[in-house]
Design a protein around this motif. Structure first.
Motif, PDB file in Angstrom:
ATOM      1  N   ALA A 169      -2.454  -6.838  -6.538  1.00 56.93           N
ATOM      2  CA  ALA A 169      -3.463  -6.405  -5.461  1.00 56.93           C
ATOM      3  C   ALA A 169      -4.268  -7.833  -4.964  1.00 56.93           C
ATOM      4  O   ALA A 169      -4.496  -8.607  -6.011  1.00 56.93           O
ATOM      5  CB  ALA A 169      -4.252  -5.383  -5.767  1.00 56.93           C
ATOM      6  N   LYS A 170      -4.317  -8.057  -3.978  1.00 58.04           N
ATOM      7  CA  LYS A 170      -5.177  -9.213  -3.251  1.00 58.04           C
ATOM      8  C   LYS A 170      -6.805  -8.729  -3.349  1.00 58.04           C
ATOM      9  O   LYS A 170      -6.909  -7.649  -2.558  1.00 58.04           O
ATOM     10  CB  LYS A 170      -4.786  -9.530  -1.966  1.00 58.04           C
ATOM     11  CG  LYS A 170      -5.202 -10.840  -1.410  1.00 58.04           C
ATOM     12  CD  LYS A 170      -4.843 -11.191  -0.076  1.00 58.04           C
ATOM     13  CE  LYS A 170      -5.541 -12.525   0.487  1.00 58.04           C
ATOM     14  NZ  LYS A 170      -5.288 -12.961   1.998  1.00 58.04           N
ATOM     15  N   GLU A 171      -7.558  -9.408  -3.939  1.00 56.31           N
ATOM     16  CA  GLU A 171      -8.903  -9.095  -3.667  1.00 56.31           C
ATOM     17  C   GLU A 171      -9.392  -9.489  -2.400  1.00 56.31           C
ATOM     18  O   GLU A 171      -8.786 -10.288  -1.510  1.00 56.31           O
ATOM     19  CB  GLU A 171      -9.642 -10.104  -4.773  1.00 56.31           C
ATOM     20  CG  GLU A 171      -9.308  -9.986  -6.271  1.00 56.31           C
ATOM     21  CD  GLU A 171     -10.253 -10.723  -7.099  1.00 56.31           C
ATOM     22  OE1 GLU A 171     -10.867 -11.641  -6.634  1.00 56.31           O
ATOM     23  OE2 GLU A 171      -9.751 -10.635  -8.379  1.00 56.31           O
ATOM     24  N   GLU A 172     -10.585  -8.494  -2.008  1.00 53.06           N
ATOM     25  CA  GLU A 172     -11.028  -8.931  -0.723  1.00 53.06           C
ATOM     26  C   GLU A 172     -11.923  -9.930  -0.727  1.00 53.06           C
ATOM     27  O   GLU A 172     -12.403 -10.606  -1.724  1.00 53.06           O
ATOM     28  CB  GLU A 172     -11.936  -7.629  -0.381  1.00 53.06           C
ATOM     29  CG  GLU A 172     -11.125  -6.391  -0.066  1.00 53.06           C
ATOM     30  CD  GLU A 172     -11.564  -5.279   0.452  1.00 53.06           C
ATOM     31  OE1 GLU A 172     -12.669  -5.620   1.269  1.00 53.06           O
ATOM     32  OE2 GLU A 172     -11.348  -4.303  -0.133  1.00 53.06           O
ATOM     33  N   ASP A 201       0.934  -1.270   0.046  1.00 50.74           N
ATOM     34  CA  ASP A 201       0.031   0.024   0.090  1.00 50.74           C
ATOM     35  C   ASP A 201       0.857   1.203  -0.073  1.00 50.74           C
ATOM     36  O   ASP A 201       0.554   2.306   0.628  1.00 50.74           O
ATOM     37  CB  ASP A 201      -0.916   0.056   1.156  1.00 50.74           C
ATOM     38  CG  ASP A 201      -2.021  -0.928   1.080  1.00 50.74           C
ATOM     39  OD1 ASP A 201      -2.215  -1.447  -0.038  1.00 50.74           O
ATOM     40  OD2 ASP A 201      -2.735  -1.524   2.169  1.00 50.74           O
ATOM     41  N   GLY A 232      -6.869  -8.728   2.836  1.00 46.98           N
ATOM     42  CA  GLY A 232      -7.958  -8.248   1.654  1.00 46.98           C
ATOM     43  C   GLY A 232      -7.682  -7.025   1.143  1.00 46.98           C
ATOM     44  O   GLY A 232      -8.010  -5.988   1.891  1.00 46.98           O
ATOM     45  N   GLY A 233      -7.827  -6.667  -0.296  1.00 48.77           N
ATOM     46  CA  GLY A 233      -7.777  -5.383  -0.792  1.00 48.77           C
ATOM     47  C   GLY A 233      -6.302  -4.600  -0.436  1.00 48.77           C
ATOM     48  O   GLY A 233      -6.191  -3.329  -1.084  1.00 48.77           O
ATOM     49  N   GLN A 234      -5.138  -5.321  -0.155  1.00 49.62           N
ATOM     50  CA  GLN A 234      -4.103  -4.829   0.082  1.00 49.62           C
ATOM     51  C   GLN A 234      -3.358  -4.870  -1.366  1.00 49.62           C
ATOM     52  O   GLN A 234      -3.463  -5.811  -1.944  1.00 49.62           O
ATOM     53  CB  GLN A 234      -3.296  -5.084   1.065  1.00 49.62           C
ATOM     54  CG  GLN A 234      -3.426  -4.740   2.448  1.00 49.62           C
ATOM     55  CD  GLN A 234      -2.328  -5.125   3.579  1.00 49.62           C
ATOM     56  OE1 GLN A 234      -2.118  -6.488   3.491  1.00 49.62           O
ATOM     57  NE2 GLN A 234      -1.861  -4.078   4.210  1.00 49.62           N
ATOM     58  N   SER A 235      -2.113  -3.932  -1.735  1.00 47.38           N
ATOM     59  CA  SER A 235      -1.440  -4.168  -2.906  1.00 47.38           C
ATOM     60  C   SER A 235      -0.097  -4.200  -2.313  1.00 47.38           C
ATOM     61  O   SER A 235       0.308  -3.609  -1.543  1.00 47.38           O
ATOM     62  CB  SER A 235      -1.880  -2.976  -3.964  1.00 47.38           C
ATOM     63  OG  SER A 235      -1.399  -1.670  -3.204  1.00 47.38           O
TER      64      SER A 235
END
Length: 103
Positions: A100-103, A30, A83-86
């Protein structure tokens, strides 16, 4: 749950065009730098790791073939993402990779 994956970056260079010992990477999560290293973290030199792998294969009657992809080892520690982090990897001469990791 443990998951992993791999990707090839945007820049492909002949091995002789990269100073493998001095190739460096910054790891960001992030946008915050969480790790950095040079390729000397891989058994002192990435080709030492490849040579060790080739020797182990040879002891088992196996061999690397021309064109085989070899992962020499990790330059940095693994980074856990929620989840949601890049995550971004910025290499000194090999470009950058963003995921990026999907939530």
């Amino acid at each position: 749950v443990v998951t992993c994956g791999g990707t090839a970056g945007p820049i492909m260079k002949p091995i002789g065009a990269v100073d493998l010992e001095l190739e460096a990477v910054l790891v960001e999560v992030d946008g915050i730098v969480v790790d950095s290293a040079t390729a000397t973290a891989v058994l002192g030199h990435p080709l030492e790791a490849v040579a060790a792998a080739a020797n182990l294969l040879g002891q088992r009657g196996l061999a690397l073939a021309a064109g085989d992809w070899v992962l020499a080892g990790a330059m940095t520690d693994a980074v856990a993402l929620t989840g949601g982090q890049s995550v971004s990897f910025h290499f000194s001469t090999l470009g950058s990779i963003h995921m990026a990791k999907e939530e």
